[in-house]
Design a protein around this motif. Sequence first.
Motif, short mmCIF file in Angstrom:
data_model
loop_
_atom_site.label_atom_id
_atom_site.label_comp_id
_atom_site.label_asym_id
_atom_site.label_seq_id
_atom_site.Cartn_x
_atom_site.Cartn_y
_atom_site.Cartn_z
N ALA A 13 0.84 -1.20 0.00
CA ALA A 13 0.00 0.00 0.00
C ALA A 13 0.88 1.26 0.00
O ALA A 13 0.59 2.22 -0.73
N ALA A 14 1.95 1.25 0.78
CA ALA A 14 2.87 2.39 0.81
C ALA A 14 3.54 2.60 -0.54
O ALA A 14 3.72 3.74 -0.99
N LEU A 15 3.89 1.51 -1.20
CA LEU A 15 4.49 1.61 -2.53
C LEU A 15 3.50 2.22 -3.50
O LEU A 15 3.85 3.09 -4.30
N SER A 16 2.27 1.79 -3.45
CA SER A 16 1.24 2.32 -4.33
C SER A 16 1.05 3.82 -4.12
O SER A 16 0.95 4.59 -5.08
N VAL A 17 1.04 4.26 -2.88
CA VAL A 17 0.92 5.69 -2.57
C VAL A 17 2.09 6.45 -3.18
O VAL A 17 1.90 7.50 -3.81
N ALA A 18 3.29 5.92 -3.02
CA ALA A 18 4.48 6.59 -3.58
C ALA A 18 4.41 6.67 -5.10
O ALA A 18 4.74 7.71 -5.69
N VAL A 19 3.97 5.59 -5.73
CA VAL A 19 3.84 5.58 -7.19
C VAL A 19 2.80 6.60 -7.65
O VAL A 19 3.04 7.38 -8.58
N PHE A 20 1.65 6.63 -7.00
CA PHE A 20 0.60 7.60 -7.36
C PHE A 20 1.10 9.03 -7.20
O PHE A 20 0.85 9.87 -8.06
N LYS A 21 1.80 9.30 -6.10
CA LYS A 21 2.32 10.66 -5.88
C LYS A 21 3.33 11.04 -6.95
O LYS A 21 3.33 12.16 -7.44
N HIS A 22 4.20 10.10 -7.29
CA HIS A 22 5.24 10.38 -8.29
C HIS A 22 4.63 10.70 -9.65
O HIS A 22 5.07 11.62 -10.33
N PHE A 23 3.66 9.91 -10.05
CA PHE A 23 3.09 10.04 -11.39
C PHE A 23 1.91 11.02 -11.46
O PHE A 23 1.33 11.20 -12.53
N LYS A 24 1.60 11.67 -10.36
CA LYS A 24 0.47 12.59 -10.30
C LYS A 24 0.55 13.68 -11.37
O LYS A 24 -0.45 14.01 -12.00
N SER A 38 -1.25 -1.18 -11.79
CA SER A 38 -0.54 -2.38 -11.35
C SER A 38 -0.02 -2.22 -9.92
O SER A 38 -0.02 -3.19 -9.15
N SER A 39 0.39 -1.01 -9.55
CA SER A 39 0.83 -0.81 -8.16
C SER A 39 -0.33 -0.98 -7.19
O SER A 39 -0.19 -1.59 -6.13
N LEU A 40 -1.48 -0.45 -7.55
CA LEU A 40 -2.66 -0.56 -6.71
C LEU A 40 -3.17 -2.00 -6.63
O LEU A 40 -3.71 -2.43 -5.60
N SER A 41 -2.96 -2.75 -7.67
CA SER A 41 -3.43 -4.13 -7.74
C SER A 41 -2.76 -5.03 -6.71
O SER A 41 -3.38 -6.00 -6.23
N ILE A 42 -1.54 -4.73 -6.33
CA ILE A 42 -0.83 -5.59 -5.37
C ILE A 42 -1.57 -5.61 -4.03
O ILE A 42 -2.01 -6.67 -3.57
N SER A 43 -1.71 -4.45 -3.42
CA SER A 43 -2.38 -4.40 -2.11
C SER A 43 -3.86 -4.78 -2.21
O SER A 43 -4.42 -5.39 -1.30
N SER A 44 -4.50 -4.41 -3.32
CA SER A 44 -5.92 -4.73 -3.50
C SER A 44 -6.16 -6.23 -3.56
O SER A 44 -7.12 -6.74 -2.96
N ASN A 45 -5.31 -6.94 -4.27
CA ASN A 45 -5.47 -8.40 -4.35
C ASN A 45 -5.16 -9.09 -3.04
O ASN A 45 -5.79 -10.10 -2.70
N ILE A 46 -4.21 -8.56 -2.29
CA ILE A 46 -3.94 -9.12 -0.95
C ILE A 46 -5.19 -8.97 -0.09
O ILE A 46 -5.64 -9.92 0.56
N ALA A 47 -5.77 -7.77 -0.10
CA ALA A 47 -6.97 -7.51 0.69
C ALA A 47 -8.12 -8.41 0.25
O ALA A 47 -8.80 -9.02 1.09
N GLU A 48 -8.33 -8.50 -1.05
CA GLU A 48 -9.44 -9.33 -1.54
C GLU A 48 -9.24 -10.79 -1.18
O GLU A 48 -10.18 -11.47 -0.77
N GLY A 49 -8.02 -11.28 -1.30
CA GLY A 49 -7.75 -12.66 -0.94
C GLY A 49 -8.02 -12.95 0.51
O GLY A 49 -8.60 -13.99 0.85
N TYR A 50 -7.66 -12.03 1.38
CA TYR A 50 -7.88 -12.24 2.81
C TYR A 50 -9.35 -12.13 3.20
O TYR A 50 -9.75 -12.63 4.25
N GLU A 51 -10.15 -11.51 2.38
CA GLU A 51 -11.58 -11.42 2.66
C GLU A 51 -12.35 -12.62 2.12
O GLU A 51 -13.53 -12.77 2.39
N ARG A 52 -11.69 -13.47 1.36
CA ARG A 52 -12.33 -14.68 0.83
C ARG A 52 -12.50 -15.69 1.95
O ARG A 52 -11.79 -15.68 2.96
#
Length: 114
Positions: A13-24, A38-52
């Motif tokens: 999630a921290a990586l995704s925030v950094a990527v979004f800020k950089h490319f803003k 793709s950066s957002l997909s990493i943390s999102s898929n972890i979250a979705e998997g844990y909610e299964r």
Amino acid sequence: MNFERLDVWKRSAALSVAVFKHFKSSHERGLKDQITRSSLSISSNIAEGYERMSSKDCVRFLYYAKGSCGELRSQLYISMEIGEIDSNTAFQWINETTELSKMLGGLIKVISKS
């Protein structure tokens, strides 16, 4: 355990925030859209998997997150080559995606055994 407690989720999630800020402010729309997704997909898929409700579903989404680490890493190399990102930042994020991928691999092994 909920996903918010996982170090791999926190770091992704921290990586995704950094990527979004950089490319803003980037004007390179196609790459910007793809790399932020793709950066957002990493943390999102972890979250979705844990909610299964099953370990099998959780593992499947962790594999998706792991795949997104590779996708992001590839995009970072390209972004660096075309001058959208400086090499220091690119290699820092490349190293982070490599570490996240290793962490996900370990988590997949643990969950698969249970």
